[in-house]
Scaffold this active site. Structure first.
Site, PDB file in Angstrom:
ATOM      1  N   GLU A  86       0.273  -1.572 -14.839  1.00 47.58           N
ATOM      2  CA  GLU A  86      -0.720  -2.569 -14.409  1.00 47.58           C
ATOM      3  C   GLU A  86      -1.609  -1.991 -13.312  1.00 47.58           C
ATOM      4  OE1 GLU A  86       1.588  -5.882 -12.944  1.00 47.58           O
ATOM      5  OE2 GLU A  86       3.048  -5.633 -14.560  1.00 47.58           O
ATOM      6  N   LYS A 137      -3.204  -2.008  -9.729  1.00 48.24           N
ATOM      7  CA  LYS A 137      -2.773  -2.632  -8.480  1.00 48.24           C
ATOM      8  C   LYS A 137      -3.984  -3.301  -7.844  1.00 48.24           C
ATOM      9  CE  LYS A 137       0.021  -1.726  -4.374  1.00 48.24           C
ATOM     10  NZ  LYS A 137      -0.803  -2.425  -3.401  1.00 48.24           N
ATOM     11  N   ASP A 187      -6.293  -5.104  -5.275  1.00 49.35           N
ATOM     12  CA  ASP A 187      -6.361  -5.060  -3.814  1.00 49.35           C
ATOM     13  C   ASP A 187      -6.792  -6.425  -3.293  1.00 49.35           C
ATOM     14  OD1 ASP A 187      -6.236  -4.119  -1.297  1.00 49.35           O
ATOM     15  OD2 ASP A 187      -8.005  -2.827  -1.417  1.00 49.35           O
ATOM     16  N   TYR A 203       1.016 -11.514 -12.164  1.00 51.36           N
ATOM     17  CA  TYR A 203       1.688 -10.290 -12.590  1.00 51.36           C
ATOM     18  C   TYR A 203       3.215 -10.298 -12.508  1.00 51.36           C
ATOM     19  CZ  TYR A 203       1.140  -9.452  -7.554  1.00 51.36           C
ATOM     20  OH  TYR A 203       1.131  -9.585  -6.199  1.00 51.36           O
ATOM     21  N   LYS A 228      -0.540   4.990  -5.578  1.00 54.58           N
ATOM     22  CA  LYS A 228      -1.746   4.704  -4.794  1.00 54.58           C
ATOM     23  C   LYS A 228      -2.875   5.674  -5.140  1.00 54.58           C
ATOM     24  CE  LYS A 228      -1.460   2.395  -1.284  1.00 54.58           C
ATOM     25  NZ  LYS A 228      -1.680   1.001  -0.909  1.00 54.58           N
ATOM     26  N   CYS A 288     -38.644  -5.813  19.082  1.00 56.82           N
ATOM     27  CA  CYS A 288     -38.466  -5.499  17.668  1.00 56.82           C
ATOM     28  C   CYS A 288     -38.997  -4.092  17.374  1.00 56.82           C
ATOM     29  CB  CYS A 288     -39.186  -6.523  16.798  1.00 56.82           C
ATOM     30  SG  CYS A 288     -39.185  -6.073  15.048  1.00 56.82           S
ATOM     31  N   CYS A 336     -42.256  -4.617  14.945  1.00 55.14           N
ATOM     32  CA  CYS A 336     -43.509  -5.294  15.291  1.00 55.14           C
ATOM     33  C   CYS A 336     -43.682  -5.465  16.791  1.00 55.14           C
ATOM     34  CB  CYS A 336     -43.603  -6.644  14.577  1.00 55.14           C
ATOM     35  SG  CYS A 336     -42.509  -7.880  15.277  1.00 55.14           S
ATOM     36  N   CYS A 384     -35.406 -10.685  15.723  1.00 57.24           N
ATOM     37  CA  CYS A 384     -36.805 -10.567  16.113  1.00 57.24           C
ATOM     38  C   CYS A 384     -37.447 -11.926  15.921  1.00 57.24           C
ATOM     39  CB  CYS A 384     -37.484  -9.534  15.218  1.00 57.24           C
ATOM     40  SG  CYS A 384     -39.275  -9.675  15.254  1.00 57.24           S
ATOM     41  N   CYS A 441     -43.804 -10.320  11.462  1.00 53.91           N
ATOM     42  CA  CYS A 441     -43.095  -9.037  11.480  1.00 53.91           C
ATOM     43  C   CYS A 441     -43.050  -8.480  10.049  1.00 53.91           C
ATOM     44  CB  CYS A 441     -41.693  -9.268  12.035  1.00 53.91           C
ATOM     45  SG  CYS A 441     -40.651  -7.818  12.025  1.00 53.91           S
TER      46      CYS A 441
HETATM   47  S1  IVH Z   1       4.444  -6.346  -8.306  1.00 56.86           S
HETATM   48  C1  IVH Z   1       8.574  -6.754  -6.917  1.00 56.86           C
HETATM   49  N1  IVH Z   1       2.131  -5.944  -9.490  1.00 56.86           N
HETATM   50  O1  IVH Z   1       0.965  -5.006  -4.164  1.00 56.86           O
HETATM   51  C2  IVH Z   1       7.200  -6.579  -7.372  1.00 56.86           C
HETATM   52  N2  IVH Z   1       2.159  -6.128  -7.128  1.00 56.86           N
HETATM   53  O2  IVH Z   1       2.611  -3.340  -2.367  1.00 56.86           O
HETATM   54  C3  IVH Z   1       6.191  -6.777  -6.304  1.00 56.86           C
HETATM   55  N3  IVH Z   1      -0.023  -5.983  -6.075  1.00 56.86           N
HETATM   56  O3  IVH Z   1       2.603  -7.571  -2.424  1.00 56.86           O
HETATM   57  C4  IVH Z   1       4.810  -6.795  -6.659  1.00 56.86           C
HETATM   58  N4  IVH Z   1      -1.192  -5.722  -7.930  1.00 56.86           N
HETATM   59  O4  IVH Z   1       0.263  -8.011  -3.316  1.00 56.86           O
HETATM   60  C5  IVH Z   1       2.776  -6.116  -8.322  1.00 56.86           C
HETATM   61  N5  IVH Z   1       0.168  -5.613 -10.654  1.00 56.86           N
HETATM   62  C6  IVH Z   1       0.801  -5.786  -9.503  1.00 56.86           C
HETATM   63  C7  IVH Z   1       0.121  -5.812  -8.276  1.00 56.86           C
HETATM   64  C8  IVH Z   1       0.845  -5.982  -7.103  1.00 56.86           C
HETATM   65  C9  IVH Z   1      -1.261  -5.829  -6.613  1.00 56.86           C
HETATM   66  C10 IVH Z   1       0.247  -6.100  -4.630  1.00 56.86           C
HETATM   67  C11 IVH Z   1       1.058  -7.300  -4.243  1.00 56.86           C
HETATM   68  C12 IVH Z   1       2.257  -6.779  -3.531  1.00 56.86           C
HETATM   69  C13 IVH Z   1       1.804  -5.429  -3.117  1.00 56.86           C
HETATM   70  C14 IVH Z   1       2.990  -4.513  -2.971  1.00 56.86           C
END
Ligand code: IVH
Length: 684
Positions: free
Chosen positions: A126, A128, A130, A238, A326, A420, A423, A438, A443
């Protein structure tokens, strides 16, 4: 043939049926729009259905249920969030930085499970996200609670705010819905929404969010859910929490079940057999990272089988069966060569760092926003410093910090400007703002930006009128304000370098077409401070015409849902300015006639204005306004010769006297209700 029984004599029963139908329709279109990105009706058609539902629920408040789409808009503000304990702790993830860390993870797992190294394991892969982790609780298919992760054991209850997430079903649909479904997911903001929010913040002199994650967290942790409702949060689910009433044997099966019940999941997820496939997944989404409409910061690999997951178990804070791979940070160190000052549409002066060009994950960066002077002081940024820059969801990257250890003593501090830079006009620093502005009325960059804003796609949508042409119009002295756009001829454009008749005609046609844009777009295009697209639309719907908006009092403005005192004052200040009124007059004289947004079908009060006065007993003032608006009319605060009806309750005073003087029709509350009903009957 037997006809279906329709109880036309029971208005409540009819309303109940229609309410159910409307809710089903609205949720269906919500899903098409927000989850599948494939709407089949226009926004105006959606709004019509929504208003019809609001209207019926107002008439029959006992039929309102928490899963109604009208309940997404955010309830009353909270004093503080209450704590919510997670029945299963919300764990975090072990991180992998290199690809070698990923293959080590696979080997470690096989060792623990007693699987030979050459034997492939099934992984679910999956992106990740943010954003901010949340837990959702569905009880008998109904969204009953939502909380943030907090410390993993106890989070904050944010149910009202989570309800505002349009892509999230308030009620699950489909078969075998469990008695209890706890599901975890990540709340996030699209890059587009993040950039829009920050643009608005900067225009309003507020400090912007540093990245989309902070913006999502800030929006989710709002004590006033109405603010959250204005932020277009999204979510991808997820992971499972406690589930009662059904079971799954793998992450893959869990995903297909929740997605079948209508929960949004990331479409990029996939199952892979063997770690090589998982590494490919990581590389592929890393390559896609820049083209996704939201931020991801890695890939998450999970052992697919729940049985193997149980066997592997968890460590204190993270499961042994999952790994966060990461992405490298999008940061680089470079020299800050200079600081330039850029003046925006509202006069806000923004310091912009000029950098020695440096590559940050495939993109050459030569400018970074420094936001405002507080930020420069806080981070102690000086010309000649080595700085760490980061691309975080923004078009322009930001300076994270100064590498003070690299200072030579030659670095130069830059004080806020005294006038400014464009101007020379005086500038002010407004007490509650971080920005300096300003004050110059003429301007040049402010005029340029206000014309660009006026012509932009979400405002008057004058196709082709971009930066290059606006610059030339200003340089040739052909425009001084947006009103001048409507005097331009093909010959005027022909004065541009390398301009042909064809393009010049196209531009003049585009300007001509914009004359009949919707009122909401026109109001937005005016660039009134604090009036974004949404507020502009609300104003258009509430006042129905520019004339009514121009005359609106602070009291009338603040009586509108979502409009607070700051916004109301800013609108009044704008229309109290002679210069602004003059520009508007000139546009109207040139033939600009903002069109009314489409109203509810059969809105028979369209264009009619009502004043409610005296003590009302049959409905509240707010309800009265809603009833009028539902029929396309508007309720205003003071009586004038433009008022169509005055509805007078007991002890009505000066407004009633004035209505009589001006010969305005006066109705009792009952007469008003009767009028509403007869208007309704003629609808079909
Ligand atoms: S699984 C036990 N799946 O990453 C499983 N986390 O560093 C825990 N996150 O707190 C999380 N995408 O906020 C999982 N596809 C994904 C994710 C995900 C983002 C975040 C989540 C978690 C943090 C962990």
């Amino acid at each position: 043939m037997q006809l279906p029984l329709l109880d036309t004599a029971d208005p409540r029963e009819n309303a109940r049926k229609r309410i159910e139908e409307l809710r089903r329709l609205l949720e269906h279109h919500n899903r098409l729009y927000y989850v599948l990105d494939a709407p089949v009706i226009t926004d105006a058609e959606y709004d019509e259905l929504f208003r019809e539902l609001q209207h019926l629920e107002k008439q029959f408040p006992d039929l309102i249920t928490p899963d109604s789409p009208t309940q997404r808009v955010g309830g009353a503000p909270l004093a503080k969030f209450s704590a919510m304990v997670h029945r299963l702790p919300m764990l975090s993830l072990e991180n992998a930085i290199t690809e070698a860390d990923i293959t080590d993870f696979d080997l470690r797992i096989k060792r623990m499970l007693g699987i030979p190294p050459g034997h492939p394991i099934g992984y679910f892969c999956e992106p990740k996200m943010d954003g901010v982790a949340v837990e959702l609780v569905y009880t008998d298919g109904l969204l009953t609670a939502a909380s943030t992760r907090g410390d993993g054991f106890t989070g904050e209850e944010v149910t009202e705010n989570v309800r505002t997430i349009r892509s999230l079903p308030l009620r699950l649909t489909g078969d075998n819905i469990p008695r209890l479904l706890e599901v975890r997911g990540e709340v996030f903001l699209s890059l587009e929404a993040f950039q829009r929010i920050n643009r608005e913040k900067e225009e309003n002199g507020e400090p912007p969010f540093a990245n989309p994650r902070n913006a999502a967290a800030g929006s989710l942790r709002q004590l006033d859910p109405r603010i959250t409702a204005r932020r277009p949060l999204s979510i991808f689910c997820y992971g499972p929490g406690v589930i009662e009433g059904t079971g799954f044997d793998s992450q893959q099966a869990f995903f297909s079940a929740i997605s079948g019940w209508g929960l949004p999941v990331n479409p990029l997820v996939r199952g892979e057999t063997g770690i090589e496939g998982a590494v490919d997944f990581y590389r592929e989404i890393l390559a896609q990272r820049e083209s996704l409409p939201y931020e991801i910061d890695g890939a998450v690999l999970k052992v697919d089988s729940f049985e193997l997951q149980r066997e592997l178990g968890v460590k204190s804070r993270s499961p042994r069966w999952a790994l966060a791979c990461k992405f490298p940070p999008r940061q680089a160190v470079t020299l800050l060569e200079d600081i330039q000052l850029s003046v925006g549409r509202t006069g806000v002066i923004t310091p912009v760092a000029q950098l020695r060009p440096v590559e940050v994950s495939g993109v050459t960066v030569s400018r970074a926003t420094l936001h405002n002077w507080d930020e420069i002081a806080l981070k102690d940024i000086r010309i000649g410093d080595h700085v760490l820059v980061e691309r975080a969801g923004d078009v322009i990257p930001a300076v994270v910090k100064v590498l003070t250890e690299k200072r030579t003593g030659q670095e130069r501090q830059l004080d806020p400007p005294e006038s400014c830079p464009e101007c020379g006009s005086a500038i002010v620093r407004i007490a509650e703002e971080v920005a300096v502005r300003c004050l110059g009325l003429s301007c040049p960059p402010q005029i340029r930006e206000s014309i660009l804003h006026f012509a932009s796609r979400n405002a008057m949508d004058i196709e082709g009128l971009g930066e290059k042409f606006v610059e030339q119009l200003l340089a040739l002295g052909l425009v001084q304000s947006v009103a001048d756009l409507y005097t331009l001829t093909v010959q005027d454009f022909m004065r541009f370098e390398r301009m042909g008749t064809k393009l010049a005609t196209k531009l003049v046609d585009a300007i001509e077409r914009s004359k009949h844009q919707e009122l909401g777009r026109f109001i937005y295009a005016l660039g009134i401070r604090h009036v974004g697209e949404r507020t502009a639309k609300t104003l258009a719907q509430s006042f129905g015409s520019l004339e009514h908006l121009e005359e609106a009092t602070l009291e009338e403005l603040t009586s509108i849902r979502d409009i607070g005192l700051t916004v109301a004052q800013s609108i009044r200040t704008f229309f109290d300015n002679r210069n602004n009124l003059d520009i508007i007059r000139r546009m109207l004289q040139a033939g600009v006639t903002p069109a009314m947004e489409r109203k509810r079908v059969g809105g028979r009060f369209t264009g009619k204005s009502f004043v409610f006065t005296g003590a009302l007993t049959r409905f509240t003032r707010d309800e009265a306004r809603q009833m009028v608006e539902n029929q396309g009319g508007h309720a205003v605060g003071s009586v004038s010769k433009k008022t169509d009806y005055v509805v007078a309750g007991a002890d009505a005073g000066s407004k009633l006297t004035k209505a009589r003087e001006l010969n305005v029709t006066v109705l009792s509350e009952d007469e008003f209700l009767a009028l509403l009903e007869t208007q309704g009957e003629t609808e079909g």
